[in-house]
Every structure is written in C-alpha cells, then in structure tokens.
Design an enzyme around this catalytic site. Structure first.
Site, mmCIF file in Angstrom:
data_model
loop_
_atom_site.group_PDB
_atom_site.id
_atom_site.type_symbol
_atom_site.label_atom_id
_atom_site.label_comp_id
_atom_site.label_asym_id
_atom_site.label_seq_id
_atom_site.Cartn_x
_atom_site.Cartn_y
_atom_site.Cartn_z
ATOM 1 N N CYS A 1 7.406 8.280 8.560
ATOM 2 C CA CYS A 1 6.502 8.771 7.516
ATOM 3 C C CYS A 1 7.354 9.445 6.442
ATOM 4 O O CYS A 1 7.893 10.533 6.668
ATOM 5 C CB CYS A 1 5.515 9.756 8.155
ATOM 6 S SG CYS A 1 4.190 10.179 7.021
ATOM 7 N N GLN B 1 0.792 -1.233 0.000
ATOM 8 C CA GLN B 1 0.000 0.000 0.000
ATOM 9 C C GLN B 1 0.830 1.293 0.000
ATOM 10 O O GLN B 1 0.394 2.303 -0.573
ATOM 11 C CB GLN B 1 -0.957 0.004 1.195
ATOM 12 C CG GLN B 1 -1.877 -1.208 1.232
ATOM 13 C CD GLN B 1 -2.587 -1.370 2.582
ATOM 14 O OE1 GLN B 1 -3.055 -0.410 3.176
ATOM 15 N NE2 GLN B 1 -2.671 -2.593 3.069
ATOM 16 N N ASP C 1 -2.041 -2.058 12.120
ATOM 17 C CA ASP C 1 -3.032 -0.977 12.121
ATOM 18 C C ASP C 1 -4.185 -1.181 13.096
ATOM 19 O O ASP C 1 -4.929 -0.241 13.384
ATOM 20 C CB ASP C 1 -3.630 -0.825 10.707
ATOM 21 C CG ASP C 1 -2.609 -0.317 9.700
ATOM 22 O OD1 ASP C 1 -1.516 0.094 10.123
ATOM 23 O OD2 ASP C 1 -2.915 -0.348 8.493
ATOM 24 N N ALA D 1 6.230 0.974 8.667
ATOM 25 C CA ALA D 1 7.486 1.260 9.373
ATOM 26 C C ALA D 1 7.338 0.898 10.856
ATOM 27 O O ALA D 1 8.259 0.347 11.475
ATOM 28 C CB ALA D 1 7.834 2.726 9.222
ATOM 29 N N CYS E 1 -1.038 5.549 7.857
ATOM 30 C CA CYS E 1 -0.163 6.549 7.229
ATOM 31 C C CYS E 1 -0.764 7.954 7.275
ATOM 32 O O CYS E 1 -1.301 8.449 6.269
ATOM 33 C CB CYS E 1 0.199 6.185 5.800
ATOM 34 S SG CYS E 1 1.567 7.233 5.234
ATOM 35 N N THR F 1 1.659 2.565 10.544
ATOM 36 C CA THR F 1 2.443 2.436 9.303
ATOM 37 C C THR F 1 3.139 1.079 9.238
ATOM 38 O O THR F 1 3.298 0.393 10.254
ATOM 39 C CB THR F 1 3.572 3.497 9.245
ATOM 40 O OG1 THR F 1 4.463 3.260 10.350
ATOM 41 C CG2 THR F 1 3.052 4.918 9.292
HETATM 42 C C1 FAD Z 1 -2.101 5.379 0.560
HETATM 43 C C2 FAD Z 1 -1.276 4.718 1.637
HETATM 44 C C3 FAD Z 1 0.029 5.133 1.838
HETATM 45 C C4 FAD Z 1 0.807 4.543 2.825
HETATM 46 N N1 FAD Z 1 2.107 4.958 2.966
HETATM 47 C C5 FAD Z 1 2.904 4.365 3.876
HETATM 48 C C6 FAD Z 1 4.285 4.706 3.964
HETATM 49 O O1 FAD Z 1 4.779 5.547 3.214
HETATM 50 N N2 FAD Z 1 5.048 4.074 4.892
HETATM 51 C C7 FAD Z 1 4.527 3.123 5.717
HETATM 52 O O2 FAD Z 1 5.271 2.565 6.523
HETATM 53 N N3 FAD Z 1 3.216 2.778 5.673
HETATM 54 C C8 FAD Z 1 2.398 3.367 4.765
HETATM 55 N N4 FAD Z 1 1.076 2.992 4.668
HETATM 56 C C9 FAD Z 1 0.472 2.136 5.734
HETATM 57 C C10 FAD Z 1 0.747 0.656 5.591
HETATM 58 O O3 FAD Z 1 0.381 0.191 4.319
HETATM 59 C C11 FAD Z 1 -0.072 -0.074 6.680
HETATM 60 O O4 FAD Z 1 0.249 0.494 7.929
HETATM 61 C C12 FAD Z 1 0.225 -1.565 6.728
HETATM 62 O O5 FAD Z 1 -0.121 -2.184 5.507
HETATM 63 C C13 FAD Z 1 -0.563 -2.221 7.864
HETATM 64 O O6 FAD Z 1 -0.324 -3.594 7.901
HETATM 65 P P1 FAD Z 1 -1.356 -4.586 8.596
HETATM 66 O O7 FAD Z 1 -0.775 -5.946 8.440
HETATM 67 O O8 FAD Z 1 -1.749 -4.082 9.921
HETATM 68 O O9 FAD Z 1 -2.643 -4.462 7.651
HETATM 69 P P2 FAD Z 1 -2.768 -4.854 6.123
HETATM 70 O O10 FAD Z 1 -1.431 -4.847 5.469
HETATM 71 O O11 FAD Z 1 -3.813 -3.956 5.566
HETATM 72 O O12 FAD Z 1 -3.265 -6.361 6.129
HETATM 73 C C14 FAD Z 1 -4.455 -6.770 6.751
HETATM 74 C C15 FAD Z 1 -4.793 -8.166 6.257
HETATM 75 O O13 FAD Z 1 -5.849 -8.695 7.060
HETATM 76 C C16 FAD Z 1 -6.776 -9.368 6.214
HETATM 77 N N5 FAD Z 1 -8.092 -9.369 6.860
HETATM 78 C C17 FAD Z 1 -8.963 -8.338 6.974
HETATM 79 N N6 FAD Z 1 -10.087 -8.751 7.597
HETATM 80 C C18 FAD Z 1 -9.917 -10.071 7.885
HETATM 81 C C19 FAD Z 1 -10.736 -11.040 8.516
HETATM 82 N N7 FAD Z 1 -11.967 -10.760 8.950
HETATM 83 N N8 FAD Z 1 -10.249 -12.295 8.648
HETATM 84 C C20 FAD Z 1 -9.022 -12.611 8.205
HETATM 85 N N9 FAD Z 1 -8.196 -11.727 7.587
HETATM 86 C C21 FAD Z 1 -8.648 -10.474 7.435
HETATM 87 C C22 FAD Z 1 -6.741 -8.553 4.915
HETATM 88 O O14 FAD Z 1 -7.198 -9.329 3.811
HETATM 89 C C23 FAD Z 1 -5.275 -8.189 4.809
HETATM 90 O O15 FAD Z 1 -4.533 -9.123 4.062
HETATM 91 C C24 FAD Z 1 0.273 3.521 3.658
HETATM 92 C C25 FAD Z 1 -1.044 3.083 3.437
HETATM 93 C C26 FAD Z 1 -1.805 3.674 2.441
HETATM 94 C C27 FAD Z 1 -3.220 3.181 2.192
#
Ligand code: FAD
Length: 424
Positions: free
Chosen positions: A368, A44, A325, A336, A162, A334
């Site tokens: 960030c 993302q 998140d 990071a 983010c 993030t």
């Molecule tokens: C536009 C944008 C820019 C960004 N820029 C940055 C940046 O520059 N630097 C940085 O560090 N971060 C950045 N981020 C943030 C970063 O992408 C997220 O913080 C990170 O992906 C979070 O990881 P996560 O594993 O918590 O969630 P995610 O990577 O979103 O993964 C969540 C997973 O859980 C699964 N899931 C959801 N619901 C269920 C359920 N009920 N049962 C089972 N599985 C489920 C989903 O399918 C998904 O695969 C950005 C995000 C966006 C949208």
C-alpha cells in the site's frame, strides 16, 4: 467465435490480463477466452493522484482492445451465472461458454446505494469519491477550492480495494491546505469503520504521527449510513462518542446525535455531522453474480469466491482458480497483491493441467503506497502475518521521495508496459 475454451478467464482487468499474458508466455498454444463487457480498461491506483491534482485522469484509461493479450479471444459479454458442475458459464445475453479450466477475477462491487442519498449527490455539493473514474477529478476541484471549514473523509466497515485509499487522499488534502496556509481553518474528520488506522504496527506509527501533525480527528468503529448533499450532512452510527466529537457536536450548528439500537439491541449513537467537503468511500462486496453462485464462500458475509488462501485453487472445484479483489483470502485487495498472486495461479493451473499436485504458494503479500505529503510516500509492504516485507534496503516506514517517484511515475509505466503483458 467458439463457445468452448481450454481456459476461460472471467474479467479482463488487472488480474485477468496478467494471468492470461503469463499463461501464454509459459505455453503459447493454449486457447484462452476472456469474458469482459467493458470497452475500457482502467489503471485505478492513479485515481488517488487524480484526486490530488497531479495526474491526468485520461492517462488512467485505455481501450480494452489495445491491452487484451494477443492470441486470446475477447468475448464482450457480461457473465451472469456460474455452473461449475457442468464447466459452464452463462451470460446476460443467454449465451453459454464451456471450459476445461476457469479463472475467476471480475473484481469487487462498489455498493454506492448502501449509503442513503449518495448516488443522488455524488459529484456535486462538495461530495466526491476517488473510487470512480468519473468523480476523481471532482475531488481535486473540491480540495483546490476549499477555503476552510469541516472536511470529512470516510472509510466503510467492509473490506475494500486498496484499504489505504480512503486516508491517502486525506493526507494529501491536508498537505495542500497546509501549503496554502489554511490548515488551521480546516477541521478534518476521518470517519472509519475500522478500529485502527493501519493493520501493520510499524506503518501505523508513522500514520499516527501524521494524524497528529495535521490535527485530524479520527472516529473508529463508525459506520456511515447516509449523506445529504443539500443540507451538507453525513450520518453515521457508532458505539462511542469521544471527547473530540462531543466538543464538535456541541459547537453551534455542527451536528447532533440520537440514541438508537442495533439488531443485537446494543445501544448505538446515530450522529449527524455537518460538513463543507466530503470524500466518501462506498461499502464493497463480491459482485452479485458471485454472491449468488456455487463458487461463493458460504461463510463469507460479502460473498467472495472460496479459494485456498495459498494455492488460490477453488476449495470445491479443482479446475477453478480465482484471484484479485473477488477472493475470500484475508489479504489486502490491491494490484500489488495480484502481482504475486498471478504467477501462483499460472503455475498451479498448469500443474493441474499436467495432472500434478499444486505446489506454488501465495503468502498474502500486498503493498500500500501511502503518500504522506506531496513529494513523500511510505511504501507499506506486508503479508498474511501482518509483518513488514520491505523490498528496498531502506526503512520504508519512513516516507521518502524515491517511493513517491515509484508511485507517481514508475508504477503507472510498469502497469501498462510490463504487468498487463505478463513480464512483471
Ligand atoms: C482509488 C483506488 C486506489 C487504489 N490504489 C491502489 C494502489 O495504490 N496500489 C495497488 O496495488 N492497488 C490499488 N488499488 C486497487 C487495484 O486497482 C485493484 O486491486 C485491482 O484493480 C483489482 O484487479 P481485479 O482484476 O481484481 O479487478 P479490476 O481491475 O477491477 O477488473 C475487473 C474486471 O472484471 C470485469 N467484470 C466485472 N463484472 C463482470 C462480469 N459480470 N462478467 C465479465 N467481466 C466482468 C470488469 O469490467 C473489469 O474489467 C486502488 C483502487 C482504487 C479504486
């Protein structure tokens, strides 16, 4: 497929795969199940670059089956219920899975429908959002074809993933219009639910200069409530209307406002602003199945998982950890942050398995990377105390080319090749 796992990971995104890979590197005989319904895995952070026309959106997506760590079991289901007292989760299909230890990381929920009219108009009528794989390419189409007029960029009042992304794209758009020679024909507005541009003073100073250089009109404490694609208006509530906005609203056909009251009967101004281009970031909260579960923090309005902000262990269920998140820790959400959270979860979870006390601590680190123009970026790094935590021996508050290369080339490579494999 077995229905009991030593460690069950909910969510195979950035956090879930990092933790599963790192656990297996420490102890290769663990039985780990990862529940995630998504066939696709997204990088993302590059969606900002897609929206700025310099990154191929297809390079931000891979098949989940190709990135899931070997020696784990991928359970392609959607979790709908947590039953932590019984060490059990239930899925939408009705299937139940039990565990010895649980790692919760299903990310954040994008509440698109909380902005009236948004879902109907997103991706057309010059309204887009980089918060979606589907629409990030349309952001670039809008920016590239813009001929001048009112450009609006919004930031909700809830915490988001983010926190920099709502304004990163605005600086790149302004720089693009500057190079094209039309910036003086662009009236750029940043409508933000926050009260400052950035929470860390040292980095905020750089951004304030930038806002003045690009002549951006900033409206803080403003909550976007509706978007009308056909009439090209954005509606928001705010306590105060400053001189900039007053002037804008009194110019011919630019918008209007009416006085209304909030739930505490305080006076609010409901502003309707006309735009020619609008980039929207939706309000965000914990996924509903977390909000409605015993794992949620009952004090947290957005319903995030209740963890100790340093050990990342659940405050009430000692065999449950959470990261990414979905947690209630007051850090910036993030990838990071996850890079520093994952080793803490791994070390503490293994300690609990060995009946030892948890000692690893996450100090709230997040980063960030904020592009200030094409070719220059400010890498803001900080922790819970909101003080700069700079990795490199340079003043990172000063945008530079090396950090731009880090964001556009090195970090995407690191993500797919090292972070998801648990080696960075
Ligand atoms: C536009 C944008 C820019 C960004 N820029 C940055 C940046 O520059 N630097 C940085 O560090 N971060 C950045 N981020 C943030 C970063 O992408 C997220 O913080 C990170 O992906 C979070 O990881 P996560 O594993 O918590 O969630 P995610 O990577 O979103 O993964 C969540 C997973 O859980 C699964 N899931 C959801 N619901 C269920 C359920 N009920 N049962 C089972 N599985 C489920 C989903 O399918 C998904 O695969 C950005 C995000 C966006 C949208």
């Amino acid at each position: 497929m077995p229905n009991h796992y030593q460690i069950l990971v909910i969510g195979g995104g950035n956090a879930g795969l990092s933790v599963a890979s790192q656990l297996l590197r420490k102890k290769s005989n663990l039985t780990i199940g990862i529940i995630d319904p998504s066939e696709k895995h997204y990088y993302q952070p590059a969606w900002t670059l897609v929206g700025a026309g310099i990154f191929d959106v297809n390079k931000t997506i891979r098949n989940e089956k190709d990135v899931i760590p070997k020696n784990t079991t991928w359970i392609k289901e959607t979790v709908s219920e947590f039953m932590p007292a019984e060490n059990k989760v239930k899925c939408l299909t009705g299937d139940e899975f039990t565990y010895d230890y649980l790692v919760v990381c299903p990310g954040i929920q994008l509440d698109w429908s909380k902005i009236k009219g948004l879902t109907e108009t997103l991706g057309k009528n010059n309204i887009s959002s980089n918060y979606s794989f589907q629409y990030a390419p349309y952001t670039w189409e809008m920016i590239e074809n813009f001929k001048g007029g009112t450009a609006v960029f919004t930031n909700p009042s809830t915490p988001i993933k983010c926190g920099g992304a709502p304004h990163k794209i605005m600086y790149l758009a302004c720089d693009y219009w500057r190079k094209k020679g039309i910036l003086d024909k662009c009236d750029v507005h940043y409508i933000s639910g926050a009260s400052v541009i950035f929470g860390v003073k040292e980095y905020a100073e750089t951004l304030k200069e930038l806002i003045s250089r690009y002549n951006i009109h900033v409206h803080y404490g403003a909550n976007v409530t509706a978007v009308d694609g056909e009439n090209k208006t954005v509606e928001f509530e705010t306590k105060e209307i400053d001189e900039n906005l007053n002037q804008k609203l009194s110019s011919e056909n630019a918008g209007s406002f009416e006085i209304t009251k909030d739930s505490a009967q305080e006076e609010l101004k409901k502003v309707t602003l006309k735009f020619d281009l609008c980039h929207v970031v939706p309000p965000q909260s914990a996924p509903d199945f977390i909000k409605n579960s015993p794992l949620r923090d009952p004090q947290n309005v957005q319903g995030y998982v209740e963890v100790d902000k340093n050990t990342l262990q659940h405050s009430r269920f000692s065999n449950v950890f959470a990261l990414g998140d979905c947690i209630n820790a007051p850090c910036s959400k993030t990838g990071a942050a996850i890079r520093k959270q994952a080793p803490v979860v791994v070390e503490n979870l293994l300690a609990v398995m060995d009946k030892k006390t948890v000692t690893a601590q996450y100090e709230g680190y997040s980063a960030c990377p904020i592009p200030t123009q094409y070719g220059k970026l400010m890498l803001a790094e900080f922790d819970y105390t909101n003080t700069p935590k700079m990795t490199f021996p340079i003043n990172q508050a000063k945008p530079n080319w090396a950090m731009w290369i880090l964001k556009t080339k090195i970090l995407p490579w690191l993500y797919w090749n090292k972070i998801l494999k648990g080696t960075a």
